[in-house]
Design a protein around this motif. Structure first.
Motif, PDB file in Angstrom:
ATOM      1  N   ALA A   1      47.555  19.708  38.024  1.00  0.00           N
ATOM      2  CA  ALA A   1      47.644  18.259  37.825  1.00  0.00           C
ATOM      3  C   ALA A   1      48.443  17.561  38.917  1.00  0.00           C
ATOM      4  O   ALA A   1      48.342  16.345  39.066  1.00  0.00           O
ATOM      5  N   THR A   2      49.229  18.299  39.675  1.00  0.00           N
ATOM      6  CA  THR A   2      50.081  17.672  40.686  1.00  0.00           C
ATOM      7  C   THR A   2      49.711  18.169  42.078  1.00  0.00           C
ATOM      8  O   THR A   2      49.106  19.229  42.251  1.00  0.00           O
ATOM      9  N   ASP A   3      50.099  17.378  43.077  1.00  0.00           N
ATOM     10  CA  ASP A   3      49.833  17.777  44.462  1.00  0.00           C
ATOM     11  C   ASP A   3      50.497  19.103  44.785  1.00  0.00           C
ATOM     12  O   ASP A   3      49.933  19.929  45.513  1.00  0.00           O
ATOM     13  N   GLU A   4      51.690  19.332  44.265  1.00  0.00           N
ATOM     14  CA  GLU A   4      52.396  20.570  44.573  1.00  0.00           C
ATOM     15  C   GLU A   4      51.677  21.784  43.991  1.00  0.00           C
ATOM     16  O   GLU A   4      51.604  22.841  44.628  1.00  0.00           O
ATOM     17  N   GLU A   5      51.138  21.647  42.776  1.00  0.00           N
ATOM     18  CA  GLU A   5      50.373  22.750  42.190  1.00  0.00           C
ATOM     19  C   GLU A   5      49.139  23.063  43.031  1.00  0.00           C
ATOM     20  O   GLU A   5      48.831  24.233  43.292  1.00  0.00           O
ATOM     21  N   TRP A   6      48.432  22.027  43.448  1.00  0.00           N
ATOM     22  CA  TRP A   6      47.272  22.241  44.311  1.00  0.00           C
ATOM     23  C   TRP A   6      47.702  22.866  45.634  1.00  0.00           C
ATOM     24  O   TRP A   6      47.064  23.802  46.131  1.00  0.00           O
ATOM     25  N   ASN A   7      48.761  22.367  46.219  1.00  0.00           N
ATOM     26  CA  ASN A   7      49.207  22.864  47.519  1.00  0.00           C
ATOM     27  C   ASN A   7      49.634  24.318  47.458  1.00  0.00           C
ATOM     28  O   ASN A   7      49.420  25.085  48.409  1.00  0.00           O
ATOM     29  N   THR A   8      50.239  24.712  46.352  1.00  0.00           N
ATOM     30  CA  THR A   8      50.645  26.106  46.196  1.00  0.00           C
ATOM     31  C   THR A   8      49.420  27.031  46.224  1.00  0.00           C
ATOM     32  O   THR A   8      49.440  28.097  46.867  1.00  0.00           O
ATOM     33  N   ILE A   9      48.365  26.625  45.545  1.00  0.00           N
ATOM     34  CA  ILE A   9      47.139  27.431  45.525  1.00  0.00           C
ATOM     35  C   ILE A   9      46.508  27.475  46.922  1.00  0.00           C
ATOM     36  O   ILE A   9      46.108  28.541  47.409  1.00  0.00           O
ATOM     37  N   GLU A  10      46.440  26.331  47.582  1.00  0.00           N
ATOM     38  CA  GLU A  10      45.827  26.293  48.915  1.00  0.00           C
ATOM     39  C   GLU A  10      46.611  27.145  49.899  1.00  0.00           C
ATOM     40  O   GLU A  10      46.019  27.882  50.707  1.00  0.00           O
ATOM     41  N   ARG A  11      47.937  27.102  49.829  1.00  0.00           N
ATOM     42  CA  ARG A  11      48.745  27.934  50.733  1.00  0.00           C
ATOM     43  C   ARG A  11      48.500  29.408  50.469  1.00  0.00           C
ATOM     44  O   ARG A  11      48.488  30.222  51.396  1.00  0.00           O
ATOM     45  N   GLY A  12      48.298  29.751  49.190  1.00  0.00           N
ATOM     46  CA  GLY A  12      48.023  31.141  48.857  1.00  0.00           C
ATOM     47  C   GLY A  12      46.704  31.624  49.427  1.00  0.00           C
ATOM     48  O   GLY A  12      46.624  32.717  50.008  1.00  0.00           O
ATOM     49  N   PHE A  13      45.649  30.820  49.287  1.00  0.00           N
ATOM     50  CA  PHE A  13      44.360  31.208  49.869  1.00  0.00           C
ATOM     51  C   PHE A  13      44.441  31.281  51.388  1.00  0.00           C
ATOM     52  O   PHE A  13      43.804  32.131  52.013  1.00  0.00           O
ATOM     53  N   SER A  14      45.213  30.394  51.983  1.00  0.00           N
ATOM     54  CA  SER A  14      45.315  30.380  53.440  1.00  0.00           C
ATOM     55  C   SER A  14      46.100  31.576  53.962  1.00  0.00           C
ATOM     56  O   SER A  14      45.684  32.241  54.922  1.00  0.00           O
ATOM     57  N   SER A  15      47.223  31.892  53.329  1.00  0.00           N
ATOM     58  CA  SER A  15      48.089  32.959  53.841  1.00  0.00           C
ATOM     59  C   SER A  15      47.641  34.355  53.412  1.00  0.00           C
ATOM     60  O   SER A  15      47.688  35.299  54.194  1.00  0.00           O
ATOM     61  N   ARG A  16      47.183  34.487  52.154  1.00  0.00           N
ATOM     62  CA  ARG A  16      46.817  35.813  51.640  1.00  0.00           C
ATOM     63  C   ARG A  16      45.376  36.175  51.958  1.00  0.00           C
ATOM     64  O   ARG A  16      45.061  37.350  52.151  1.00  0.00           O
ATOM     65  N   TRP A  17      44.499  35.173  51.998  1.00  0.00           N
ATOM     66  CA  TRP A  17      43.068  35.439  52.143  1.00  0.00           C
ATOM     67  C   TRP A  17      42.465  34.782  53.375  1.00  0.00           C
ATOM     68  O   TRP A  17      41.255  34.834  53.572  1.00  0.00           O
ATOM     69  N   ASN A  18      43.317  34.170  54.210  1.00  0.00           N
ATOM     70  CA  ASN A  18      42.885  33.653  55.515  1.00  0.00           C
ATOM     71  C   ASN A  18      41.738  32.653  55.421  1.00  0.00           C
ATOM     72  O   ASN A  18      40.832  32.643  56.248  1.00  0.00           O
ATOM     73  N   PHE A  19      41.804  31.822  54.387  1.00  0.00           N
ATOM     74  CA  PHE A  19      40.767  30.794  54.226  1.00  0.00           C
ATOM     75  C   PHE A  19      41.442  29.480  53.843  1.00  0.00           C
ATOM     76  O   PHE A  19      41.611  29.174  52.665  1.00  0.00           O
ATOM     77  N   PRO A  20      41.816  28.672  54.837  1.00  0.00           N
ATOM     78  CA  PRO A  20      42.481  27.391  54.541  1.00  0.00           C
ATOM     79  C   PRO A  20      41.530  26.419  53.868  1.00  0.00           C
ATOM     80  O   PRO A  20      40.315  26.464  54.066  1.00  0.00           O
ATOM     81  N   GLY A  21      42.099  25.536  53.057  1.00  0.00           N
ATOM     82  CA  GLY A  21      41.321  24.495  52.407  1.00  0.00           C
ATOM     83  C   GLY A  21      40.761  24.869  51.054  1.00  0.00           C
ATOM     84  O   GLY A  21      40.174  24.024  50.380  1.00  0.00           O
ATOM     85  N   VAL A  22      40.951  26.129  50.628  1.00  0.00           N
ATOM     86  CA  VAL A  22      40.384  26.597  49.363  1.00  0.00           C
ATOM     87  C   VAL A  22      41.368  26.337  48.221  1.00  0.00           C
ATOM     88  O   VAL A  22      42.558  26.645  48.334  1.00  0.00           O
ATOM     89  N   TYR A  23      40.844  25.838  47.105  1.00  0.00           N
ATOM     90  CA  TYR A  23      41.662  25.550  45.929  1.00  0.00           C
ATOM     91  C   TYR A  23      41.201  26.327  44.699  1.00  0.00           C
ATOM     92  O   TYR A  23      41.653  26.046  43.594  1.00  0.00           O
ATOM     93  N   GLY A  24      40.351  27.316  44.891  1.00  0.00           N
ATOM     94  CA  GLY A  24      39.916  28.133  43.765  1.00  0.00           C
ATOM     95  C   GLY A  24      38.633  28.872  44.088  1.00  0.00           C
ATOM     96  O   GLY A  24      37.899  28.519  45.015  1.00  0.00           O
ATOM     97  N   ALA A  25      38.374  29.922  43.317  1.00  0.00           N
ATOM     98  CA  ALA A  25      37.123  30.674  43.403  1.00  0.00           C
ATOM     99  C   ALA A  25      36.439  30.601  42.047  1.00  0.00           C
ATOM    100  O   ALA A  25      37.079  30.815  41.013  1.00  0.00           O
ATOM    101  N   ILE A  26      35.147  30.305  42.039  1.00  0.00           N
ATOM    102  CA  ILE A  26      34.420  30.064  40.796  1.00  0.00           C
ATOM    103  C   ILE A  26      33.341  31.123  40.589  1.00  0.00           C
ATOM    104  O   ILE A  26      32.744  31.628  41.541  1.00  0.00           O
ATOM    105  N   ASP A  27      33.118  31.484  39.324  1.00  0.00           N
ATOM    106  CA  ASP A  27      32.051  32.424  38.986  1.00  0.00           C
ATOM    107  C   ASP A  27      31.747  32.265  37.507  1.00  0.00           C
ATOM    108  O   ASP A  27      32.495  31.602  36.769  1.00  0.00           O
ATOM    109  N   TRP A  28      30.663  32.900  37.064  1.00  0.00           N
ATOM    110  CA  TRP A  28      30.302  32.883  35.653  1.00  0.00           C
ATOM    111  C   TRP A  28      29.770  34.244  35.269  1.00  0.00           C
ATOM    112  O   TRP A  28      29.205  34.960  36.096  1.00  0.00           O
ATOM    113  N   LYS A  29      29.992  34.622  34.042  1.00  0.00           N
ATOM    114  CA  LYS A  29      29.555  35.918  33.537  1.00  0.00           C
ATOM    115  C   LYS A  29      29.042  35.760  32.120  1.00  0.00           C
ATOM    116  O   LYS A  29      29.407  34.835  31.396  1.00  0.00           O
ATOM    117  N   HIS A  30      28.198  36.716  31.719  1.00  0.00           N
ATOM    118  CA  HIS A  30      27.731  36.787  30.338  1.00  0.00           C
ATOM    119  C   HIS A  30      28.680  37.653  29.517  1.00  0.00           C
ATOM    120  O   HIS A  30      29.055  38.750  29.940  1.00  0.00           O
TER     121      HIS A  30
END
Length: 260
Positions: free
Chosen positions: A6-35
């Motif tokens: 809900a806050t910019d800081e929460e979003w920024n924390t996720i984006e920094r994680g994807f950028s630093s741990r997974w080398n993909f800046p700008g990402v705010y989540g990974a989506i999928d669906w299962k049965h």
């Protein structure tokens, strides 16, 4: 249903994680669906009968960079089309209304539509070397959600066989296990360890499968039908921009070994 950040800081924390741990800046989540397999309710006819020939409800989820759910939508019957599940979800409406920070996006597999806020891999053949690099880099970020589903099933054995409760109770069971997964991920040192999840040997170019993939997990099959190929110019340009970036200033030293 979970509450997305809900806050910019929460979003920024996720984006920094994807950028630093997974080398993909700008990402705010990974989506999928299962049965999630269920015992069909009485008098439900073919409502829950899916393309795999079983009865199910669909769990749509977004996860963060640290293997935690940030959004779930469960309960759609297994007969629903892939696009229908996503487009009828609350997160679709939020994404269409620019829920993410400016320029941000989530990542998904080929079943999802290509959108400015949702990047997916190239599907055509043959792919250029740069497009293969993009697909690999996106796969690194997107594989998190596959592992979250795998860990969920391997840890909560109620998913070992079709759930036999009524659909409303089944929905509560699914939501509860997702909440417990998040809590255990954040508080336990043994719930999820390196051996449980996919990881890479960047020296050899090998992807080492997590232990959940070697178990006989018959539930939570993927939604495999492809999304349509229609996409906006803006979405295609964004993917092309990242394709160029990953082959130039955004390259990582080992990526060529992972696509050869």
């Amino acid at each position: 249903m979970f509450q997305v950040p809900a806050t910019d800081e929460e979003w920024n924390t996720i984006e920094r994680g994807f950028s630093s741990r997974w080398n993909f800046p700008g990402v705010y989540g990974a989506i999928d669906w299962k049965h999630v397999l269920i015992r069909a309710p009485m008098d439900s006819g073919s409502d829950f009968f899916n393309y795999k020939g079983t009865n199910s409800v669909i769990l749509l989820a977004v996860v963060d960079d640290d293997y935690c759910f940030t959004y779930i939508n469960n309960g759609a019957n297994g007969r629903c089309s892939d696009g229908g599940v996503f487009q009828s979800s609350s997160i679709f409406n939020d994404l269409e209304k620019n829920m993410l920070p400016e320029g941000g996006f989530i990542v998904g597999d080929a079943a999802f539509p290509l959108k400015p806020y949702l990047l997916k891999p190239y599907q055509h053949s043959p792919l250029t070397f740069e497009q293969k690099i993009f697909n690999y880099r996106l796969s690194r970020a997107r594989r998190i959600v596959e592992n979250v589903f795998g860990i969920l099933v391997s840890r909560f054995r109620i998913f070992e066989r079709p759930i036999a409760t009524n659909v409303m109770v089944t929905d509560k069971i699914i939501r509860t296990t997702c909440v417990l997964h998040n809590w255990l991920r954040k508080t336990s040192t043994t719930y999820l360890v390196k051996e449980n999840i996919d990881h890479e040997n960047v020296d050899t170019g090998e992807i080492i499968q997590g232990s959940w993939r070697t178990e006989n997990l018959t539930l939570l099959p993927s939604v495999e039908r492809m999304g349509n190929n229609h996409s906006s110019r803006l979405a295609r340009e964004k993917r092309e921009s990242y394709t160029r970036y990953f082959s130039n200033e955004g390259a990582v030293p080992w990526q060529s070994r992972m696509v050869l």
